[in-house]
Design an enzyme around this catalytic site. Structure first.
Site, PDB file in Angstrom:
ATOM      1  N   ARG A 138       0.799  -1.228   0.000  1.00  0.00           N
ATOM      2  CA  ARG A 138       0.000   0.000   0.000  1.00  0.00           C
ATOM      3  C   ARG A 138       0.831   1.277   0.000  1.00  0.00           C
ATOM      4  O   ARG A 138       1.912   1.317   0.576  1.00  0.00           O
ATOM      5  CB  ARG A 138      -0.914  -0.007   1.234  1.00  0.00           C
ATOM      6  CG  ARG A 138      -1.951  -1.093   1.164  1.00  0.00           C
ATOM      7  CD  ARG A 138      -2.751  -1.221   2.433  1.00  0.00           C
ATOM      8  NE  ARG A 138      -3.847  -2.166   2.238  1.00  0.00           N
ATOM      9  CZ  ARG A 138      -3.686  -3.494   2.258  1.00  0.00           C
ATOM     10  NH1 ARG A 138      -2.506  -4.032   2.495  1.00  0.00           N
ATOM     11  NH2 ARG A 138      -4.719  -4.284   2.046  1.00  0.00           N
ATOM     12  N   HIS A 179      -1.028  -2.431  -4.548  1.00  0.00           N
ATOM     13  CA  HIS A 179      -0.493  -3.312  -5.581  1.00  0.00           C
ATOM     14  C   HIS A 179      -0.473  -2.699  -6.980  1.00  0.00           C
ATOM     15  O   HIS A 179      -0.849  -3.341  -7.966  1.00  0.00           O
ATOM     16  CB  HIS A 179      -1.289  -4.624  -5.612  1.00  0.00           C
ATOM     17  CG  HIS A 179      -1.109  -5.459  -4.369  1.00  0.00           C
ATOM     18  ND1 HIS A 179      -0.015  -5.385  -3.563  1.00  0.00           N
ATOM     19  CD2 HIS A 179      -1.918  -6.405  -3.811  1.00  0.00           C
ATOM     20  CE1 HIS A 179      -0.136  -6.250  -2.561  1.00  0.00           C
ATOM     21  NE2 HIS A 179      -1.283  -6.873  -2.667  1.00  0.00           N
ATOM     22  N   HIS A 192       2.595 -12.589  -5.891  1.00  0.00           N
ATOM     23  CA  HIS A 192       1.496 -12.758  -4.937  1.00  0.00           C
ATOM     24  C   HIS A 192       0.912 -14.177  -4.979  1.00  0.00           C
ATOM     25  O   HIS A 192      -0.304 -14.346  -5.017  1.00  0.00           O
ATOM     26  CB  HIS A 192       0.421 -11.711  -5.229  1.00  0.00           C
ATOM     27  CG  HIS A 192      -0.365 -11.294  -4.044  1.00  0.00           C
ATOM     28  ND1 HIS A 192      -1.038 -12.174  -3.230  1.00  0.00           N
ATOM     29  CD2 HIS A 192      -0.579 -10.064  -3.516  1.00  0.00           C
ATOM     30  CE1 HIS A 192      -1.651 -11.502  -2.275  1.00  0.00           C
ATOM     31  NE2 HIS A 192      -1.381 -10.209  -2.419  1.00  0.00           N
ATOM     32  N   ASP A 243      -1.645  -9.921   8.278  1.00  0.00           N
ATOM     33  CA  ASP A 243      -1.539  -9.178   7.022  1.00  0.00           C
ATOM     34  C   ASP A 243      -0.522  -8.064   7.284  1.00  0.00           C
ATOM     35  O   ASP A 243      -0.845  -6.890   7.254  1.00  0.00           O
ATOM     36  CB  ASP A 243      -2.911  -8.620   6.616  1.00  0.00           C
ATOM     37  CG  ASP A 243      -2.939  -8.141   5.170  1.00  0.00           C
ATOM     38  OD1 ASP A 243      -1.865  -8.123   4.535  1.00  0.00           O
ATOM     39  OD2 ASP A 243      -4.034  -7.788   4.677  1.00  0.00           O
ATOM     40  N   GLU A 250       5.006 -12.548   0.603  1.00  0.00           N
ATOM     41  CA  GLU A 250       5.387 -11.631  -0.471  1.00  0.00           C
ATOM     42  C   GLU A 250       6.655 -10.896  -0.061  1.00  0.00           C
ATOM     43  O   GLU A 250       6.622 -10.035   0.817  1.00  0.00           O
ATOM     44  CB  GLU A 250       4.262 -10.630  -0.724  1.00  0.00           C
ATOM     45  CG  GLU A 250       2.915 -11.264  -0.972  1.00  0.00           C
ATOM     46  CD  GLU A 250       1.765 -10.317  -0.606  1.00  0.00           C
ATOM     47  OE1 GLU A 250       1.752  -9.179  -1.090  1.00  0.00           O
ATOM     48  OE2 GLU A 250       0.900 -10.725   0.180  1.00  0.00           O
TER      49      GLU A 250
HETATM   50  C1  GLA Z   1      -2.045  -8.180   0.043  1.00  0.00           C
HETATM   51  C2  GLA Z   1      -2.543  -7.292   1.103  1.00  0.00           C
HETATM   52  C3  GLA Z   1      -3.831  -7.790   1.624  1.00  0.00           C
HETATM   53  C4  GLA Z   1      -4.811  -8.019   0.516  1.00  0.00           C
HETATM   54  C5  GLA Z   1      -4.219  -8.936  -0.502  1.00  0.00           C
HETATM   55  C6  GLA Z   1      -5.100  -9.092  -1.702  1.00  0.00           C
HETATM   56  O1  GLA Z   1      -1.242  -9.153   0.438  1.00  0.00           O
HETATM   57  O2  GLA Z   1      -1.615  -7.063   2.131  1.00  0.00           O
HETATM   58  O3  GLA Z   1      -4.355  -6.877   2.538  1.00  0.00           O
HETATM   59  O4  GLA Z   1      -5.140  -6.805  -0.071  1.00  0.00           O
HETATM   60  O5  GLA Z   1      -2.998  -8.464  -0.931  1.00  0.00           O
HETATM   61  O6  GLA Z   1      -6.401  -9.414  -1.370  1.00  0.00           O
END
Ligand code: GLA
Length: 382
Positions: A110, A135, A206, A278, A343
């Site tokens: 982000r 992304h 991803h 996350d 990732e």
């Molecule tokens: C990433 C983000 C998540 C989500 C996924 C896609 O890894 O960190 O919050 O947005 O992508 O769904």
């Protein structure tokens, strides 16, 4: 002929047809092939390339989004299983994206308020995640068609020229991603790029992994080790606050192996904000080269995945936004936490955090990062 006899025969025919039509590159190595995967809405042909190593490990990669569509690795008995989420039909990839298997750019993760300032100039990006950019924006690298150049049957080079101003980012950016399936059962991804204007860049892949096999339940029983003493706590928009917090004594401490589900229901504020994991973990690195980042094991299959990278951080995401509405390969239902993503990348929102390692790329400089996903089993045959 009975139905039972007919089904294997039909499968045989389908496999034969696929092989026959797909062997453009077959002579080059361990029988990599390509076939048409589908057409973009603009009518362009999307190809699917299959890489295969000497151990029979297989990866299928699409020129659309550079997506790893399938990755077949053996379990401890030697039986191959597809361990990444995705779609059999190309059209699945045109749906609003969970980014299954895709290359992510220009900026993985982000950027707060979808804007950043570089050399005194303010750049505005698309807000595709609340108030933020996620992304790469509306049409990130996961939604573009890459030019493919197959290697020796075990590698595939993908290139893409992202024009100055594309998705709001400055500079003509020339990107090359090389996927290599090594004979050590590694999927290696090399990312290189150059620009003709100062810009920012944070490329990743991803893939959503489930080592028990795609669609085989959730990943809460997978054991994870992360080579990270610290992580980046986030606000409610999942933007880093700027703090680098110690994992000590928190559900984020994976320095020793823990089941992913063990602490995912904890009342920790950060777990609540992420709806699970996350978060970006800061890797304990020694030097500049490939360094161990993560290790995942799954008891039933015996599969082991190690992640090594030259990147400073790794986003660990437990598929919290999957909700069972997507039906993937073989009609499998992808429920909440039915896969995990690891990732490798720079910290999220780095362009707005001068204290984070820089993601700036200047003309004349070469961006080069490498990530390796290495597969083995915990005993038995690999
Ligand atoms: C990433 C983000 C998540 C989500 C996924 C896609 O890894 O960190 O919050 O947005 O992508 O769904």
């Amino acid at each position: 002929m009975t139905k039972r006899n007919l089904i294997p025969l039909l499968i045989g025919c389908i496999l034969m047809t696929t092989n026959c039509s797909s062997n453009k590159e077959a002579d080059a190595g361990h029988s990599a092939g390509s076939r048409e995967f589908g057409k973009t809405p603009a009518g362009e042909t999307v190809e699917l390339y299959t890489l295969r190593n000497a151990q029979g490990v297989e990866a299928a990669i699409s020129t659309y989004g550079g997506v790893v569509v399938s990755l077949k690795v053996p379990d401890r008995t030697g039986a191959p299983g597809d361990i990444v989420l995705g779609f059999d039909d190309f059209k699945g990839y045109l749906l609003p994206p969970p980014y299954f298997g895709a290359l992510i750019g220009r900026y993985g993760n982000r950027i707060a308020h979808a804007q950043f300032t570089l050399d005194g100039v303010a750049y505005k990006l698309a807000k595709n995640d609340g108030d933020n950019s996620l992304h790469g924006g509306t049409r990130g690298f996961d939604k573009v068609l890459w030019k493919a150049k197959p290697g020796n049957g075990q590698s595939l080079e993908l290139t893409y020229l992202s024009k100055d101003g594309e998705e709001g980012y400055p500079g003509n950016l020339s990107v090359t991603v090389v996927y290599t399936l090594t004979d050590n059962n590694e999927l290696k991804i090399d990312y290189t790029a150059t620009t003709d204007k100062d810009t920012v860049l944070n490329l990743t892949n991803h893939s959503y992994f489930n080592l028990a096999g795609q669609g085989e339940g959730d990943v809460l029983g997978h054991q994870l080790t992360l080579n990270a003493d610290r992580y980046t706590p986030v606000d409610k928009g999942l933007i880093p606050t700027g703090e680098l917090r110690s994992v000590e004594g928190t559900p984020f401490d994976f320095r020793q192996p823990h089941a992913i589900g063990e602490r995912i229901g904890s009342s920790d504020e950060q777990i609540k904000l992420g709806g699970g994991y996350d978060h970006c973990f800061i890797l304990n690195r020694a030097g500049d080269g490939l360094s161990p980042a993560a290790r995942v094991t799954e008891a039933k299959s015996g599969r082991v995945m190690e992640v090594l990278t030259t990147e400073p951080a790794i986003q660990f995401y437990t598929g919290n936004f999957l909700d069972g509405t997507l039906h993937g390969k073989g009609g499998k239902v992808y429920g909440r936490r039915s896969a995990l993503c690891l990732e490798t990348q720079h910290y999220p929102d780095s362009p707005n955090h001068p204290s984070f390692p820089t993601t700036e790329l200047k003309p004349g400089a070469a961006y080069h990062t490498t990530t390796v996903y290495r597969f083995s089993t915990d005993g038995g045959k690999t």
